[in-house]
Design an enzyme around this catalytic site. Structure first.
Site, PDB file in Angstrom:
ATOM      1  N   ASP A  98       0.872  -1.119   0.002  1.00 23.72           N
ATOM      2  CA  ASP A  98      -0.129   0.180   0.012  1.00 23.72           C
ATOM      3  C   ASP A  98       0.926   1.302   0.065  1.00 23.72           C
ATOM      4  O   ASP A  98       2.147   1.120   0.322  1.00 23.72           O
ATOM      5  CB  ASP A  98      -0.894  -0.197   1.269  1.00 23.72           C
ATOM      6  CG  ASP A  98      -1.730   1.119   1.579  1.00 23.72           C
ATOM      7  OD1 ASP A  98      -2.344   1.711   0.253  1.00 23.72           O
ATOM      8  OD2 ASP A  98      -2.123   1.523   2.514  1.00 23.72           O
ATOM      9  N   ASP A 130      -0.302   5.073   1.204  1.00 27.02           N
ATOM     10  CA  ASP A 130      -0.465   6.192   2.486  1.00 27.02           C
ATOM     11  C   ASP A 130      -0.454   5.145   3.642  1.00 27.02           C
ATOM     12  O   ASP A 130      -1.262   4.077   3.788  1.00 27.02           O
ATOM     13  CB  ASP A 130      -1.614   6.702   2.285  1.00 27.02           C
ATOM     14  CG  ASP A 130      -1.688   7.668   1.165  1.00 27.02           C
ATOM     15  OD1 ASP A 130      -1.171   8.755   1.367  1.00 27.02           O
ATOM     16  OD2 ASP A 130      -2.290   7.191   0.080  1.00 27.02           O
ATOM     17  N   ASP A 183      -1.792  -0.915   5.616  1.00 25.95           N
ATOM     18  CA  ASP A 183      -1.924  -0.311   7.215  1.00 25.95           C
ATOM     19  C   ASP A 183      -3.664  -0.256   7.318  1.00 25.95           C
ATOM     20  O   ASP A 183      -3.934   0.218   8.350  1.00 25.95           O
ATOM     21  CB  ASP A 183      -1.519   0.930   7.164  1.00 25.95           C
ATOM     22  CG  ASP A 183      -2.033   2.006   6.583  1.00 25.95           C
ATOM     23  OD1 ASP A 183      -2.170   2.022   5.212  1.00 25.95           O
ATOM     24  OD2 ASP A 183      -2.456   3.088   6.887  1.00 25.95           O
TER      25      ASP A 183
END
Length: 519
Positions: A282, A284, A464
């Protein structure tokens, strides 16, 4: 009555399950016990009494469990006769059944067992067979580990041969000179054949010797299967839990508790033995810290360098909720594959995908974005981000008492556009095309498209957010690894946790160095 299973076999914690055969999967333990009793009772009747010898009949419950259950045949003969004060020469594996040696008596027992098996066939434990099917559907690898030299015959007769990825039986143990149960050698060999760490492998055993072997091998979960009267013995031998049957054992790819912190790369690198990594990340919160404004999430030079080095030795893809052009510009590395809008839009060297259903929803997304811009214009901090295949509403800077208004507006926009569905993430409400596609499906598609589905590849996904859980679950079913980036413990389908993007960068460096050394 035996207690129900208090735990679940979860793909977030385990990769494989090793089954004993007799008494766990098939009802041949009863046939074995009867064959042992026939052998010993006949032999003790025929043997001339000697001082200090006990010729009382073989107890097919107590003596079976204590002396022969789960052990190699010759060791079982030796242990039982020693308990009766009888010492026979070992002999040779080729000794005929009438030879009065340990091997001869063992061969006589096997002759009786095979004869009974031929007459009666092989009965199966239905709950065990059902569990095997559920495990394999969830992505577990399975193996049978037994002291029996009749394993192939039993599995074929029972119609179970296709349910195991590996077999380590008495024949293989003898060929490889492996110590039998209660030593851990055969279990460790099975885990190695499945390319699984013992710590991420469960063992199901009904014999005390088998439970002791699994405990000595430091296996991640040891389940004792009590078919009658052995619960206390199995617990004392080291079983983590004891069940009466396998019907109540649950199987899931879902999160059951917070994943442990991956404090150093050793456990992951050990999983890469004889496998090569394929890395998915991922953006961000994973490659960059979470920031107030999404446009401020800039990639640090050290992270870009780590990504570039990783891409030189392994496949690397970034799968983001951002627009593809946006995340590609932020990372700015041509050797990496990019997936934007949670995988609706994929681009890389010699690879491209744009979901046609996403294209069909473009007008609805535009209308929804315009509506939300108008409805949220008076809410401080609300930010509407129009992506190609999504509309994201950021509310990180919105006052707490205004968040409900933001959510109501997004819900109303979704209700007016049946081709869209509402999803979310960290401080984001989002509208996407209403099709069965997410980061997990995108990772699966990439693995297939890139030819990375084989057993020699270990897919790793690092993320996250809630949207990354789809990828964690998808990889768990395929034997891959999910790694959650989170400062604190939280439930997740990931196998491990890293504290922050700095830890991600350090892991990238470790993976890159290990892969470079392996080349």
């Amino acid at each position: 009555m035996s207690e129900p299973a208090p735990a679940t076999l979860s793909r977030t914690r385990l990769d494989a399950v090793l089954f004993d055969l007799d008494g766990v999967v098939t009802r041949t333990a009863q046939v074995h016990a009867a064959a042992w009793k026939d052998l010993f009772d006949a032999y003790l009747r025929e043997r001339a009494p000697h001082e200090g010898e006990d010729h009382s009949p073989f107890d097919d419950q107590r003596d079976y469990r204590r002396y022969v259950d789960g052990k190699p045949r010759v060791k079982g003969v030796k242990h039982f006769l020693a308990a009766r004060g009888i010492d026979l020469p070992l002999g040779e594996p080729s000794d005929p059944p009438e030879e009065e040696t340990l091997w001869g008596l063992g061969n006589r027992k096997n002759q009786r067992f095979r004869s009974t098996l031929s007459e009666q066939g092989v009965a199966r434990y239905d709950c065990a067979v059902d569990l095997l099917h559920r495990l394999r559907e969830t992505g577990f690898r399975t193996a049978v580990v037994t002291a029996s030299k009749n394993c192939d015959l039993i599995l074929e007769e029972a119609g179970l041969a296709d349910l195991f990825d590996a077999r380590v039986d008495g024949v293989e143990a003898e060929r490889l000179e492996l110590a039998g149960k209660p030593d851990a050698d055969t279990f460790l060999e099975a885990a190695a054949r499945l390319h699984c760490e013992p710590a991420r492998t469960a063992v199901l055993e009904d014999a005390v010797a088998g439970v002791r072997a699994a405990r000595r091998g430091a296996f991640g979960l040891v389940v004792g299967v009590d078919r009658g009267g052995a619960r206390d013995s199995l617990r004392e031998a080291g079983a983590d839990l004891v069940v009466g049957d396998l019907c109540g054992v649950k199987v899931t790819a879902e999160a059951t508790d917070p994943p442990p912190l991956l404090a150093e790369s050793g456990p992951l690198l050990r999983r890469l033995a004889e496998r090569r990594p394929a890395l998915f990340l991922d953006y961000d919160g994973t490659l960059t810290p979470i920031v107030e404004r999404p446009e401020d999430a800039l990639l640090a030079p050290a992270m870009r360098a780590a990504l570039r080095a990783a891409a030189e030795v392994m496949p690397v893809a970034i799968i983001s909720g951002r627009d593809l052009d946006d995340v590609q510009a932020l990372v700015d590395l041509r050797e990496i594959i990019y997936a934007g809008s949670h995988g609706f839009d994929i681009r890389g060297p010699d690879i491209a995908l744009e979901q046609p259903e996403g294209v069909d929803a473009l007008d609805d997304l535009t209308r929804a974005a315009d509506t939300l811009e108008a409805r949220l214009a008076d809410i401080d901090g609300a930010q509407v981000e129009r992506k190609r295949f999504a509309v994201a509403v950021h509310y990180r800077r919105v006052a707490d008492d205004q968040v409900a208004r933001v959510e109501d507006a997004v819900t109303a926009a979704a209700d007016r556009a049946p081709n869209l569905r509402r999803t979310g993430g960290k401080k984001i409400f989002e509208l996407r095309p209403d099709i069965d596609w997410d980061k997990g499906r995108a990772v699966t598609w990439l693995l297939e498209k890139l030819g990375l589905e084989g057993p020699d590849v270990l897919p790793i996904y690092v993320g996250d957010d809630d949207t990354d859980e789809d990828a964690f679950r998808a990889l768990a079913k395929q034997g891959g690894i999910g790694i959650l980036v989170a400062a604190q413990d939280q439930p997740s389908a990931a196998a491990w946790r890293l504290a922050d993007p700095d830890a991600v960068r350090e892991l990238l460096a470790s993976l890159t160095a290990a892969e470079a050394d392996a080349r």
